[in-house]
Write an enzyme that holds these catalytic residues in place. Structure first.
Site, PDB file in Angstrom:
ATOM      1  N   CYS A  89     -33.015  -3.879 -21.897  1.00 22.54           N
ATOM      2  CA  CYS A  89     -33.599  -2.847 -22.759  1.00 22.54           C
ATOM      3  C   CYS A  89     -33.041  -2.944 -24.174  1.00 22.54           C
ATOM      4  CB  CYS A  89     -33.304  -1.465 -22.192  1.00 22.54           C
ATOM      5  SG  CYS A  89     -31.559  -1.080 -22.216  1.00 22.54           S
TER       6      CYS A  89
ATOM      7  N   CYS B 181     -29.345  -2.764 -24.648  1.00 21.80           N
ATOM      8  CA  CYS B 181     -28.647  -4.017 -24.342  1.00 21.80           C
ATOM      9  C   CYS B 181     -28.624  -4.924 -25.569  1.00 21.80           C
ATOM     10  CB  CYS B 181     -29.342  -4.771 -23.211  1.00 21.80           C
ATOM     11  SG  CYS B 181     -29.405  -3.898 -21.663  1.00 21.80           S
TER      12      CYS B 181
ATOM     13  N   ASP C  82     -28.073 -16.694   5.327  1.00 26.72           N
ATOM     14  CA  ASP C  82     -26.750 -17.228   5.598  1.00 26.72           C
ATOM     15  C   ASP C  82     -25.789 -16.045   5.434  1.00 26.72           C
ATOM     16  OD1 ASP C  82     -24.523 -19.043   5.722  1.00 26.72           O
ATOM     17  OD2 ASP C  82     -24.373 -18.779   3.552  1.00 26.72           O
TER      18      ASP C  82
ATOM     19  N   ASP D  16     -26.493 -20.258   0.337  1.00 25.80           N
ATOM     20  CA  ASP D  16     -25.807 -20.656  -0.883  1.00 25.80           C
ATOM     21  C   ASP D  16     -24.901 -21.858  -0.713  1.00 25.80           C
ATOM     22  OD1 ASP D  16     -23.779 -19.432   0.635  1.00 25.80           O
ATOM     23  OD2 ASP D  16     -22.633 -19.111  -1.214  1.00 25.80           O
TER      24      ASP D  16
ATOM     25  N   ASP E 249     -25.979 -25.087   4.063  1.00 25.64           N
ATOM     26  CA  ASP E 249     -27.318 -24.502   4.117  1.00 25.64           C
ATOM     27  C   ASP E 249     -28.376 -25.414   3.522  1.00 25.64           C
ATOM     28  OD1 ASP E 249     -26.292 -22.060   5.088  1.00 25.64           O
ATOM     29  OD2 ASP E 249     -25.734 -21.499   3.044  1.00 25.64           O
TER      30      ASP E 249
END
Lengths: 54, 706
Positions: free
Chosen positions: B39, B42, B441, B606, B610
């Site tokens: 926004c 920010c 995971d 991650d 995996d």
């Protein structure tokens, strides 16, 4: 109907002016951060900007 | 006036001054990614924080791209800026500027310029056509046709080039693609209209139809290009995110340096699962994954002294790499390859667009040819037969069809990007819509590990640190973080076995950091010390699981951990399908097994263990903190610290698919009405204009509505 001889070139010129303006905005990168520009209008130059909590 | 706060800037201190000066292009700039800015506050916050730093000369936030461009004072680097932003509560990462460079979008700008010219000409010719439609008299009508011709022909010659070029290329190769009927329709419309204008018989001209056809098709082309560019820049952004730092081995120990300063003959330590930052020579034998460069999924075994290219992912054992090239010499090739992989997408999947296009071209050509033949045979009037065939081609031309899919894809990818999900593959959105089962995971994806260490004597601590540094497993990272400050021990023959742990030789005796019954254990030559890890679920995970189950998705958790610990976590999060004690290769089998049962699996993971499952699943996502290998294998990356966006991504993908279907149905319905009219010879330019414009606008509006 002779007025058309003036009106048609005038309308085309106006359109062309719009087209040239559009091509200029394209070249000068004004579409690179549309969201940012929309948000920046909310900022004031010298004032503190504070997020409301919650 | 209130400025709405967003999660990215709640921690924000009031800013003083925002550096709103433009950043000149000529100076060297540094880019930082800011995944959580959302926004106006920010923007002000980030620019305010940066304006206070003496090392920053200028800063400008780009909210759409969620990054900030910095110009630094000579001799400074971005570390102070990063530190200041992190202190202010903004999540900031340095991006590799060389990887972002190709984001310069000339092709898109050219398409937009062509669309602008076509739109301008279309509006003028339409305005003139209104006079013709409302019944302008003989001389005026002829003059209007001439004026239209003067505007339309040069505009078409400029705007329609992409269609002519693509159609010509296809015809020369002996194929027929979408652009052949389009180019034919534009050419025929322009030619017959010019003939009518010259002959001055007062019959219909199609200049406005040819132009609006070109305009709507160009808009569709541009949206399609934008969606593809987003996928490409997502790939570039990922590359840019993961680059800048490397661990260099020096005479005194290890130091973290910018990849750009690595010189040939530097020795670089790479943990298993890390990506080689530069081209180099492996000092020991190793397994590498070249999928990012070649697309081949099988790992390649390298002997000691083998060549490792930048971008290849190290598997199995940690590796010391001796650099042979500087980063900037290696980067280009790696980047080109990454972009290519992202662009080719998953070959086995052909999108709805391809299927629609394959069906479309023969039908339209056939209809126009049949209309022409029948009219010529029945009436013997060649001029009228050509007019009917032209009308058929123009009316059936896929304006709405060309917009139906790209408009939806562009709108949804943009919405996902704002939510913090980057999709790398163009077909990912369609595949995500098929998903009925989500497999997570556990470690590193659902949870974040925090080590609670028992008191360790210095020897044990230094061995534990060295072992932990060799791996990127979340548990190792947590351990290494809590042991920071210790001096690492000298280890040899370090080997990481995915799913098991790290082993090595210390003073000639075997040591290891391995998976035990209750979390990691440190194995020393004389004893075994359990290192308990408490795992906390990532924020928002329980809400995510609840949202997924409420939305009708099945949720499963897969982990190599023991079943007791897995069950405890699953109970806390509300997951009922648990696959515990699963070895890495069994994860793939699990995903394949589910696929064979007819389930469409989304894998979220991650880690090194995996990657195969991520590649095998129908669609896959990886958190931004994931290992390079996992991010390369997956279709998309979730930026920001929470997984909450997974449910949003899936429901947005479903909505995108139903919008695409609605749009295709709308376009088809229009054609069902228009084609009989055109084939029977009743089509007028007015009708063509009304049908094409209204169907195209309807389709775009349908794509854009919330």
């Amino acid at each position: 109907m002779n007025i058309l001889i003036v009106l048609i070139p005038v309308s085309i010129c106006l359109g062309a002016a719009g087209l040239i303006a559009c091509l200029w905005t394209l070249r000068s990168g004004q579409y690179e951060d549309l969201e940012g520009d929309a948000a920046r209008i909310l900022l004031e130059d010298d004032m503190c900007v504070e997020g409301e909590e919650g | 006036m209130t400025v709405a706060a967003c999660p990215g800037c709640i921690a924000l201190a009031p800013s003083v001054d925002t550096a709103r000066k433009g950043v000149p292009d000529t100076e060297a700039a540094v880019y930082l990614a800011l995944p959580q800015i959302r926004c106006a506050a920010c923007i002000a916050g980030v620019e305010g924080v940066l304006a206070k730093l003496p090392s920053v000369k200028a800063a400008r936030v780009n909210l759409s791209a969620k990054r900030v461009r910095l110009v630094l004072a000579p001799g400074c680097d971005a570390s102070t800026a990063l530190q200041a932003l992190n202190d202010a509560g903004f999540d900031a990462h340095e991006l590799d500027a060389t990887a972002l460079r190709p984001a310069n979008d000339d092709a898109g700008r050219r398409l937009l310029a062509r669309a602008a010219v076509a739109g301008f000409a279309m509006m003028n010719v339409m305005a003139i056509s209104v006079a013709v439609w409302s019944g302008a008299g003989d001389v005026t009508r002829v003059m209007f046709h001439w004026v239209s011709a003067v505007i339309a022909l040069p505009a078409l010659a400029f705007s329609a080039v992409p269609f002519f070029a693509s159609a010509w290329g296809a015809l020369r190769a002996g194929r027929v693609n979408m652009d052949v009927p389009i180019a034919l329709a534009i050419l025929l419309a322009a030619a017959t209209s010019l003939y009518e204008t010259f002959a001055a018989r007062g019959a219909h001209t199609w200049f406005d139809a040819a132009l609006s056809l070109t305009f709507f098709l160009l808009v569709g082309r541009y949206l399609e290009h934008r969606a593809r560019a987003t996928a490409r820049s997502a790939a570039a952004e990922l590359t840019a995110l993961e680059l800048p730092r490397a661990t260099r081995l020096t005479a005194t120990g290890r130091e973290t340096v910018d990849v750009a300063v690595l010189m040939p003959d530097d020795r670089i330590a790479l943990a298993a699962g890390a990506r080689a930052p530069v081209d180099g020579i492996a000092e020991t034998a190793a397994m590498v994954d070249r999928s990012a460069l070649t697309g081949e999924a099988d790992p390649v075994a390298l002997a000691a002294g083998g060549l490792v290219c930048a971008g290849e992912v190290i598997l199995g054992a940690p590796l010391t790499l001796r650099a042979t090239h500087r980063a900037e010499d290696s980067t280009l090739r790696r980047l080109a390859a990454l972009v290519e992989v992202a662009e080719t997408g998953k070959h086995r999947y052909s999108g709805i667009a391809d299927r629609a296009a394959r069906l479309y071209a023969p039908v339209v050509h056939g209809l126009a040819a049949v209309a022409f033949a029948v009219w010529w045979a029945l009436t013997g009037d060649l001029h009228h037969a050509i007019a009917v065939a032209t009308a058929t081609l123009i009316i059936t031309c896929p304006c709405a069809l060309a917009l139906a899919i790209p408009a939806v894809t562009a709108a949804m990818t943009g919405r996902l990007f704002r939510a913090g999900v980057l999709l790398k593959s163009p077909t990912a959105l369609e595949r995500l819509a098929d998903i009925d089962t989500v497999v997570f995971d556990k470690t590193g994806t659902l949870t974040e590990g925090v080590a609670v260490l028992p008191a360790l004597d210095p020897g044990a601590a230094s061995v534990a640190l060295s072992l932990a540094q060799a791996s990127h497993h979340p548990a190792s990272r947590a351990l290494a973080a809590s042991l920071a400050g210790q001096a690492p021990a000298e280890l040899r023959d370090v080997v990481e076995v995915a799913g098991k742990g790290v082993t090595a030789l210390w003073n000639g005796e075997p040591v290891g950091l391995v998976r035990g019954e209750d979390g990691p254990e440190l194995h020393l030559p004389d004893r075994c010390i359990p290192l308990p890890l408490t795992e906390t679920p990532r924020p928002g995970t329980a809400a995510l699981i609840a949202a997924l189950r409420a939305g009708g998705w099945q949720v499963a958790m897969v982990t190599g951990d023991t079943s007791a610990r897995a069950a405890a976590l699953a109970a806390k999060l509300g997951i009922d399908q648990i696959h515990a004690g699963v070895l890495p290769y069994e994860k793939v089998d699990l995903v394949r097994g589910m696929t064979e049962q007819g389930r469409r699996v989304l894998m979220v993971g991650d880690g090194l263990n995996d990657t195969a499952a991520l590649a095998a699943a129908h669609a896959s996502l990886a958190p931004g903190s994931a290992l390079d290998a996992a991010r390369v294998a997956s279709d998309g990356v979730i930026l920001g610290g929470t997984l909450g966006t997974v449910a949003q991504t899936l429901s947005l993908a479903r909505r995108a698919r139903s919008r695409i279907k609605q749009n295709l149905a709308l376009a088809a319905a229009y054609n069902c009405v228009a084609i009989p009219v055109a084939v029977m010879g009743f089509a007028t330019p007015l009708m063509a204009a009304a049908v094409m414009s209204s169907s195209s606008i309807l389709v775009v509006l349908n794509a854009l509505r919330r």
